[in-house]
Write an enzyme that holds these catalytic residues in place. Sequence first.
Site, PDB file in Angstrom:
ATOM      1  N   HIS A 104      35.919  45.406  35.754  1.00  0.00           N
ATOM      2  CA  HIS A 104      34.776  45.479  36.673  1.00  0.00           C
ATOM      3  C   HIS A 104      34.715  46.804  37.403  1.00  0.00           C
ATOM      4  O   HIS A 104      34.006  46.937  38.402  1.00  0.00           O
ATOM      5  CB  HIS A 104      34.833  44.323  37.687  1.00  0.00           C
ATOM      6  CG  HIS A 104      34.541  42.994  37.049  1.00  0.00           C
ATOM      7  ND1 HIS A 104      34.810  41.808  37.691  1.00  0.00           N
ATOM      8  CD2 HIS A 104      34.036  42.657  35.839  1.00  0.00           C
ATOM      9  CE1 HIS A 104      34.449  40.803  36.911  1.00  0.00           C
ATOM     10  NE2 HIS A 104      33.991  41.292  35.769  1.00  0.00           N
ATOM     11  N   CYS A 112      28.064  59.010  38.100  1.00  0.00           N
ATOM     12  CA  CYS A 112      26.701  59.487  38.338  1.00  0.00           C
ATOM     13  C   CYS A 112      25.720  58.657  37.513  1.00  0.00           C
ATOM     14  O   CYS A 112      25.886  58.527  36.285  1.00  0.00           O
ATOM     15  CB  CYS A 112      26.579  60.971  37.922  1.00  0.00           C
ATOM     16  SG  CYS A 112      24.894  61.586  38.029  1.00  0.00           S
TER      17      CYS A 112
HETATM   18  N1  APR Z   1      47.061  32.932  45.783  1.00  0.00           N
HETATM   19  C1  APR Z   1      46.535  32.482  44.619  1.00  0.00           C
HETATM   20  N2  APR Z   1      45.214  32.235  44.439  1.00  0.00           N
HETATM   21  C2  APR Z   1      44.402  32.466  45.491  1.00  0.00           C
HETATM   22  C3  APR Z   1      44.881  32.930  46.734  1.00  0.00           C
HETATM   23  C4  APR Z   1      46.269  33.170  46.853  1.00  0.00           C
HETATM   24  N3  APR Z   1      46.810  33.612  48.003  1.00  0.00           N
HETATM   25  N4  APR Z   1      43.814  33.042  47.591  1.00  0.00           N
HETATM   26  C5  APR Z   1      42.722  32.669  46.885  1.00  0.00           C
HETATM   27  N5  APR Z   1      43.074  32.307  45.640  1.00  0.00           N
HETATM   28  C6  APR Z   1      42.199  31.860  44.546  1.00  0.00           C
HETATM   29  C7  APR Z   1      41.042  30.975  45.000  1.00  0.00           C
HETATM   30  O1  APR Z   1      41.418  29.605  44.931  1.00  0.00           O
HETATM   31  C8  APR Z   1      39.961  31.305  43.966  1.00  0.00           C
HETATM   32  O2  APR Z   1      40.026  30.412  42.858  1.00  0.00           O
HETATM   33  O3  APR Z   1      41.607  33.019  44.019  1.00  0.00           O
HETATM   34  C9  APR Z   1      40.320  32.717  43.488  1.00  0.00           C
HETATM   35  C10 APR Z   1      39.342  33.777  43.968  1.00  0.00           C
HETATM   36  O4  APR Z   1      38.105  33.493  43.371  1.00  0.00           O
HETATM   37  P1  APR Z   1      36.877  34.477  43.632  1.00  0.00           P
HETATM   38  O5  APR Z   1      36.767  34.748  45.093  1.00  0.00           O
HETATM   39  O6  APR Z   1      35.703  33.907  42.900  1.00  0.00           O
HETATM   40  O7  APR Z   1      37.320  35.864  42.951  1.00  0.00           O
HETATM   41  P2  APR Z   1      37.277  36.232  41.409  1.00  0.00           P
HETATM   42  O8  APR Z   1      37.543  35.032  40.550  1.00  0.00           O
HETATM   43  O9  APR Z   1      38.155  37.410  41.213  1.00  0.00           O
HETATM   44  O10 APR Z   1      35.738  36.696  41.206  1.00  0.00           O
HETATM   45  C11 APR Z   1      35.406  37.195  39.928  1.00  0.00           C
HETATM   46  O11 APR Z   1      33.205  37.785  40.761  1.00  0.00           O
HETATM   47  O12 APR Z   1      31.892  38.644  42.407  1.00  0.00           O
HETATM   48  C12 APR Z   1      32.480  38.923  41.203  1.00  0.00           C
HETATM   49  O13 APR Z   1      33.057  41.050  40.459  1.00  0.00           O
HETATM   50  C13 APR Z   1      33.449  40.048  41.335  1.00  0.00           C
HETATM   51  O14 APR Z   1      35.510  40.387  40.133  1.00  0.00           O
HETATM   52  C14 APR Z   1      34.774  39.449  40.914  1.00  0.00           C
HETATM   53  C15 APR Z   1      34.356  38.265  40.082  1.00  0.00           C
END
Ligand code: APR
Length: 223
Positions: A104, A112
């Site tokens: 990502h 640019c």
């Molecule tokens: N340890 C383990 N897991 C955790 C912790 C922790 N301390 N804190 C949060 N989590 C888990 C949550 O339960 C959740 O399932 O991490 C996950 C985070 O999910 P998202 O916030 O959706 O993040 P992500 O999956 O990386 O999002 C994917 O979405 O918005 C786009 O580009 C953005 O790369 C991102 C993509």
Amino acid sequence: MRIAILTGAGISAESGLGTFRDQDGLWTKYDLNDVATPQGFARNPRLVHDFYNARRANCVQAAPNAAHQALADLASGPHDVTLITQNVDDLHERAGSPAVVHMHGELMRAVCASCDARWDAPLEMDPKDPCPACHVQTTRPDIVWFGEMPYMMDDIAQAVTAADLFVAIGTSAEVYPAAGLVELARGDTLEINLEPSARANAFENHRFGLATDIVPAWVAELR
Ligand code: APR
């Protein structure tokens, strides 16, 4: 053993960087259509640069945690590790992981929109910044926004397919194509997360808890 690892915001949560979909996550404070789409950037580049300038400042203040460190240690051991991340922070690199695949993009890089030149982003980007290559004022964070194609997808698919073990760490599995990678896995699969993700059923094995507890313990079993 060939291990393909996909990390998400959850691995950086304990370093103080916000996740997206947890309670008080980034998408509960900002409309992603305004700050994470090409249309949002075209509408208001100042808002988008301010959003990423704030995240860049947070990232510089943050430090890699024990989970980042454990994955860096794993890469320096006997296993063939491919580390793929959805995260745009540089905490894997700062923990010592070599060759991180940022599907990502990267907060610390700029691109640019006119000539596709790429360079290390300054801490503060501004819509009036001229591109260092073509001098047009169309610089943007080198982040893959919604509706854009993630980077390195062929290499990523190849690594996941060839892996003896595919591990997803700290991702809600809500965003594709990252959330679909588990379908390509031909070896064993393991989900490490605070709670079952949207694709938990696609994984054979699960370990639920804090990444800084679970990941170092899992890596220690492999060394
Ligand atoms: N340890 C383990 N897991 C955790 C912790 C922790 N301390 N804190 C949060 N989590 C888990 C949550 O339960 C959740 O399932 O991490 C996950 C985070 O999910 P998202 O916030 O959706 O993040 P992500 O999956 O990386 O999002 C994917 O979405 O918005 C786009 O580009 C953005 O790369 C991102 C993509």
